[in-house]
Scaffold this motif. Structure first.
Motif, PDB file in Angstrom:
ATOM      1  N   ASP A  90      34.316  30.499  41.182  1.00 30.03           N
ATOM      2  CA  ASP A  90      34.686  31.569  40.261  1.00 30.03           C
ATOM      3  C   ASP A  90      34.023  32.891  40.626  1.00 30.03           C
ATOM      4  O   ASP A  90      34.572  33.967  40.364  1.00 30.03           O
ATOM      5  CB  ASP A  90      34.350  31.177  38.822  1.00 30.03           C
ATOM      6  CG  ASP A  90      35.309  30.132  38.277  1.00 30.03           C
ATOM      7  OD1 ASP A  90      36.392  29.959  38.868  1.00 30.03           O
ATOM      8  OD2 ASP A  90      34.966  29.473  37.267  1.00 30.03           O
ATOM      9  N   LYS A  97      40.154  38.526  39.647  1.00 29.63           N
ATOM     10  CA  LYS A  97      40.525  38.383  38.240  1.00 29.63           C
ATOM     11  C   LYS A  97      40.249  39.658  37.450  1.00 29.63           C
ATOM     12  O   LYS A  97      41.015  40.023  36.557  1.00 29.63           O
ATOM     13  CB  LYS A  97      39.777  37.190  37.638  1.00 29.63           C
ATOM     14  CG  LYS A  97      40.232  35.852  38.217  1.00 29.63           C
ATOM     15  CD  LYS A  97      39.466  34.677  37.633  1.00 29.63           C
ATOM     16  CE  LYS A  97      39.981  33.354  38.206  1.00 29.63           C
ATOM     17  NZ  LYS A  97      39.229  32.182  37.690  1.00 29.63           N
ATOM     18  N   ARG A 109      47.300  38.107  39.224  1.00 21.40           N
ATOM     19  CA  ARG A 109      47.686  36.714  39.002  1.00 21.40           C
ATOM     20  C   ARG A 109      47.745  36.008  40.349  1.00 21.40           C
ATOM     21  O   ARG A 109      48.293  36.543  41.311  1.00 21.40           O
ATOM     22  CB  ARG A 109      49.045  36.650  38.315  1.00 21.40           C
ATOM     23  CG  ARG A 109      49.038  37.203  36.891  1.00 21.40           C
ATOM     24  CD  ARG A 109      50.403  37.094  36.262  1.00 21.40           C
ATOM     25  NE  ARG A 109      50.401  37.574  34.891  1.00 21.40           N
ATOM     26  CZ  ARG A 109      50.073  36.841  33.835  1.00 21.40           C
ATOM     27  NH1 ARG A 109      49.724  35.576  34.011  1.00 21.40           N
ATOM     28  NH2 ARG A 109      50.081  37.349  32.620  1.00 21.40           N
TER      29      ARG A 109
END
Length: 259
Positions: free
Chosen positions: A104, A111, A116
């Motif tokens: 992440d 993000k 997307r």
């Protein structure tokens, strides 16, 4: 991917204080440029103007021109966030997001830019970015673990992977090895040499040996005294700057007589 940077007569103020005065330079694409000079001479301030990161400080303003392949980064209507997508930043201390996994962390910039991305594409981007930062083999079996659990040198390479995941043209590095041990520093220096084949890299460093090892060109900044602006004293090929500089002040600094 990499682009040139042209700076003309750049001045930087914090409210009424002139921090950097009258800097002009051309930075070649696919090269490493090192900024050296004593503390407080405006190196990091100038570095941050190249992607408008200085604007997060209240009262900061700029005069002059910064062009990225001819595009004015301070032109009317130019979005600073869009500038920072093109010109990434790696800070002095590794700063992975502590609550995020390694995976992440790599995807955080993507993000934040509201892109997307399909799961398979995200997996490919994570691997490609970690390979680009020379970290994949060390973390591929623990991508779900917290990024903050890595060593200092690994965390800094994770931050580089996060920066290159958004496909910038330029990477700015503000003393990226100052908090690292010699082995981790060597790994980052090797990575910089690899990355310059794809990116334009500008690095601030207090380590003269590091500047001489990693950079193609070096810019020496200095300050005339307390309250005076930092100025660019000399800029040229690194080999020349460290052997036969034009200015006495440059020779005094690189030889360790002051600073």
């Amino acid at each position: 991917m990499s682009k040139s940077i042209d700076v003309t007569d750049l001045n930087v103020w914090y409210s009424e204080f002139l921090a950097v005065g009258g800097v002009s330079m051309h930075i070649e694409p696919r090269s490493v440029t090192a900024f050296i000079g004593p503390s407080g001479c405006g190196k990091s301030t100038f570095l941050r103007t190249l992607n408008r990161m200085h604007e997060v400080i209240p009262g900061a303003r700029v005069g002059g021109e910064v062009l990225l392949d001819g595009d004015d980064l301070y032109g009317p209507g130019v979005d600073p966030v869009a500038v920072r997508r093109q010109i990434g930043m790696v800070f002095q201390r590794p700063n992975p997001f502590p609550t995020m996994s390694i995976r992440d962390n790599v995807l955080a910039g993507v993000k934040l830019n509201n892109r997307r991305i399909a799961r398979s594409d995200a997996d490919d981007l994570v691997e490609r970015s970690l390979r680009g930062a020379n970290l994949w083999n060390e973390v591929k079996d623990r991508l779900g673990k917290p990024g903050a659990g890595l060593s200092g040198g690994q965390q800094q390479r994770l931050c580089i992977a996060r920066a290159i995941a958004v496909s910038p043209q330029v990477l700015l590095m503000d003393e990226p090895c100052s908090a690292l041990d010699p082995i981790s520093t060597y790994a980052i220096e090797e990575l910089i040499a690899k990355l310059k084949t794809e990116y334009t890299i500008v690095i601030v460093t207090h380590n003269m040996q590091q500047a001489s090892r990693v950079s193609d060109k070096t810019a020496f900044f200095n300050i005339a005294g307390t309250g005076k602006p930092g100025t660019l004293i000399e800029y040229g090929e690194t080999a020349t700057m460290f052997t036969t500089p034009r200015e006495q002040a440059t020779e005094d600094y690189v030889s360790g007589r002051f600073g």
